[in-house]
Scaffold this active site. Structure first.
Site, mmCIF file in Angstrom:
data_model
loop_
_atom_site.group_PDB
_atom_site.id
_atom_site.type_symbol
_atom_site.label_atom_id
_atom_site.label_comp_id
_atom_site.label_asym_id
_atom_site.label_seq_id
_atom_site.Cartn_x
_atom_site.Cartn_y
_atom_site.Cartn_z
ATOM 1 N N GLU A 85 42.154 32.644 39.342
ATOM 2 C CA GLU A 85 42.456 33.572 40.437
ATOM 3 C C GLU A 85 43.132 34.832 39.909
ATOM 4 O OE1 GLU A 85 40.988 33.195 43.101
ATOM 5 O OE2 GLU A 85 40.411 31.107 42.783
ATOM 6 N N HIS B 49 40.466 37.194 38.831
ATOM 7 C CA HIS B 49 39.993 37.989 39.976
ATOM 8 C C HIS B 49 41.023 39.074 40.286
ATOM 9 C CE1 HIS B 49 36.497 35.710 41.116
ATOM 10 N NE2 HIS B 49 37.161 34.607 41.412
HETATM 11 ZN ZN LIG Z 1 36.497 32.630 41.703
#
Ligand SMILES: [Zn+2]
Length: 676
Positions: free
Chosen positions: A468, A471
């Site tokens: 995450e 991202h």
């Molecule tokens: Zn992902």
């Protein structure tokens, strides 16, 4: 007009969570939509001939305040919701899709956009501008701008119905998850569970004024039980409860919703002149066509299946020897895999967890970002939070310039949906010469600290955090002009590259030494454990690959064809899984009715993209490994051509600029140990 419609006037223009009243949302949305409409009218009422600037760019920058409100509201509907917010979401969602349909079906606006689009060859546009023009034009044509009036009407009705069905689907799953609890009063029933999981189950029971222990379908409760509980009957009970979500012939059943969604998507695609929903979706993907996707998945299936069958056979024999299990079932998978893994590698999560205190892992992710991209993370307490668990950071670059605001929200709550995700409260863009920096958020459901222990992450949670955060970096390092091309606004089968590549650092000695330190002694994780993590990282890779392929194929089976002949959700699913199943089917369970990724979220015809992106990340990380995992030159190229570029250019072009060549699928097979 509420405070949500005005400039926030907060530090960094962050969201003023503490001042928002729930009753403000609905009027704010109504005002926001009205204002955004006025901005569109200003474009269509312009008496000047359409130009890139007065039409395409003006359209791109319009609706900023409404977008800000939508991000805020829907982020909270995922991370900190309640019945009131859910009710507002039900009311607001149709208004928003009506508004966006009003734009995409606005003929005057389309005429202007089309005029600019048709004169494309005479315009001197940058690559980013050309991409924006294409995107804006397709935003109309793919939403019916070229359709006659009656068909436009039909399209609007379909979109409205779809948005309500998707919301319902998600609400049913959340309600199913919250509804179920397994109340245990005999400690023997928890045999095999690590102390931490037992303690958490006890605390959960206490918090609900019950004696004994409570096990729920929330991952931090569900996963340890399925992995460690010796009681096979209870594992079966819990597994079946998990697999039954939306499949119980009651008011929370999703079967009809699934069928309706698939049919409406197909109808929509046909209306627009596409063969199927998948054909429609994949037009704007790196993979381009359903045929390419199916070939990609089946090719991987061929290569992974022999390995998977071998692994399954071994697991079967192991369970038979150990406990006399004749037929391995789905609820045995996690349990015996863990036991076999322990036997082979003498490595379990409980052994590793002391080295992965949450605070250390966060710092580790920050240090990796610093070494690669020169970023600095400073915790700040000057901005609002929507919950006391949320951590807030100011992110700066090597020159001390603001890069981003970063929110981190790690623990499960009743109002938070399952899983882990990255989102943003404010996009990056360059407007009126000013580079507006983004506000990025990571939301996860990690094991909470208990009275006696800090939050100690499983290795899987560690890689999730890095994922995450990857991202997050894609969002934070965005450096484009237009917000709709910024950060993670890329083709879906490209979006997992930055997240998945970052997971690779969790297996590298040089990186682990930075943060994997024992929470009591401060001792760095021993080399022998690192070797085992690496060796075990491809454990059951064949079966895992098969599982991912099965989800990808299930997705394509719902969306790559005319679904009107599908009458029985379960029967269709069994057929779609076909060659990918190793375990006996569980008749009372169904994957599709809780497959939120494709029926609630945006992954329809896109589940394959996880594997697709794995090819990209394996290939890209080989480059880092060749030059050194903290090599600044490679990192700089990754930042310059991938992380900062968003969707300004075709992803294959960007990738080749970074890597010097197209991605090689062999890199994935090599890393997975499937290439003999
Ligand atoms: Zn992902």
């Amino acid at each position: 007009m509420t405070l949500l419609n005005k400039p926030f006037n907060t530090p960094y223009n962050t969201a003023p969570f503490s001042k928002i009243k729930t009753e403000d949302y609905l009027p704010s949305f109504k005002t926001g939509i009205k204002n955004a409409k006025a901005e569109i009218d200003a474009i269509t009422n312009n008496s000047d001939a359409p130009t890139f600037k007065n039409t395409i760019e003006a359209l791109e920058y319009s609706g900023e305040a409404l977008d800000r409100l939508s991000s805020l509201f829907f982020n909270l509907n995922s991370a900190e919701t309640n019945e009131e917010i859910q009710k507002i979401a039900q009311e607001v969602s149709p208004l928003l899709s009506e508004f966006s349909n009003d734009i995409t079906l606005n003929e005057d606006l389309f005429k202007r956009v089309k005029a600019v689009y048709d004169s494309k060859s005479t315009l001197e546009l940058t690559t980013e501008q050309a991409t924006l023009l294409d995107k804006k034009y397709k935003g109309f044509s793919r939403n019916g701008a070229n359709l006659p009036e009656d068909k436009k009407e039909k399209l609007r009705a379909i979109d409205k119905a779809l948005s309500q069905l998707k919301l319902k689907f998600g609400e049913h799953i959340l309600a199913e998850t919250n509804k179920f609890e397994m109340h245990l009063t005999n400690e023997d029933d928890l045999a095999g569970l690590p102390d931490g999981a037992k303690e958490a189950a006890k605390q959960l029971a206490e918090s609900k004024d019950k004696d004994g222990w409570l096990i729920t379908l929330d991952y931090p409760s569900y996963i340890p039980f399925m992995t460690y509980a010796d009681n096979r009957a209870l594992r079966e009970k819990l597994s079946k409860a998990f697999g039954r979500k939306g499949f119980q012939n009651d008011e929370l059943d999703n079967k009809d919703i699934v069928l309706k969604i698939a049919k409406l998507r197909f109808e929509r695609a046909q209306l627009l002149g596409y063969k199927s929903h998948a054909h429609f979706v994949l037009e704007e993907r790196m993979a381009e066509t359903p045929e390419k996707v199916t070939t990609f998945l089946n090719d991987l299936l061929d290569k992974a299946k022999p390995a998977a069958q071998k692994e399954f056979k071994k697991l079967e024999n192991f369970a038979k020897d150990l406990d006399g299990i004749d037929q391995l079932q789905k609820w045995d998978s996690g349990y015996y895999s863990e036991k076999l893994k322990q036997k082979l590698f003498d490595l379990d999560d409980e052994q590793l967890k002391p080295y992965f205190k949450l605070e250390n892992v966060i710092n580790g992710a920050f240090q990796v970002a610093e070494k690669l991209f020169g970023l600095q993370f400073e915790e700040i307490d000057t901005i609002d939070k929507y919950h006391e668990d949320v951590l807030t950071y100011k992110v700066t670059d090597a020159e001390g310039e603001l890069v981003s605001i970063f929110y981190a929200d790690f623990f499960p709550r009743a109002g938070k949906r399952n899983g882990a995700w990255m989102t943003s409260y404010k996009p990056q863009m360059i407007k009126d010469g000013k580079n507006e920096r983004p506000h990025i958020s990571n939301v996860c459901n990690f094991t909470k600290p208990t009275k006696s222990k800090p939050s100690l992450l499983t290795f899987n949670e560690v890689t999730t955090l890095f994922h995450e955060f990857g991202h997050g970096l894609h969002g934070m390092l965005a450096n484009t002009t237009y917000p709709s091309l910024s950060g993670t606004s890329v083709f879906w089968d490209f979006v997992e590259l930055p997240s998945q590549i970052l997971e690779n650092w969790c297996y590298q000695k040089e990186a682990l030494e930075l943060f994997a330190k024992h929470y009591e002694t401060g001792e760095v994780i021993p080399m022998a454990l690192i070797d085992k993590i690496t060796a075990s990282s491809t454990f059951h890779e064949g079966m895992q690959t098969l599982r991912q392929i099965s989800f990808g194929l299930l997705d394509m089976s719902w969306h790559g064809i005319d679904p009107s002949n599908i009458k029985d959700v379960k029967a269709h699913e069994v057929e779609a899984f076909g060659d990918t199943s190793l375990y006996p089917d569980v008749a009372e369970n169904c994957m599709s009715t809780s497959f939120s990724h494709i029926f609630q979220g945006g992954y329809s015809s896109g589940y394959y993209s996880y594997k697709w992106a794995e090819v990209l990340d394996a290939d890209a990380f080989e480059y880092f490994k060749e030059e050194g995992i903290f090599n600044r030159t490679v990192a700089h190229k990754f930042k310059t051509y991938i992380l900062s570029q968003g969707g300004t250019e075709n992803p294959m072009t960007l990738y080749k600029k970074f890597r010097g060549q197209e991605p090689q699928p062999e890199a994935l097979l090599r890393r997975a140990g499937l290439l003999k």
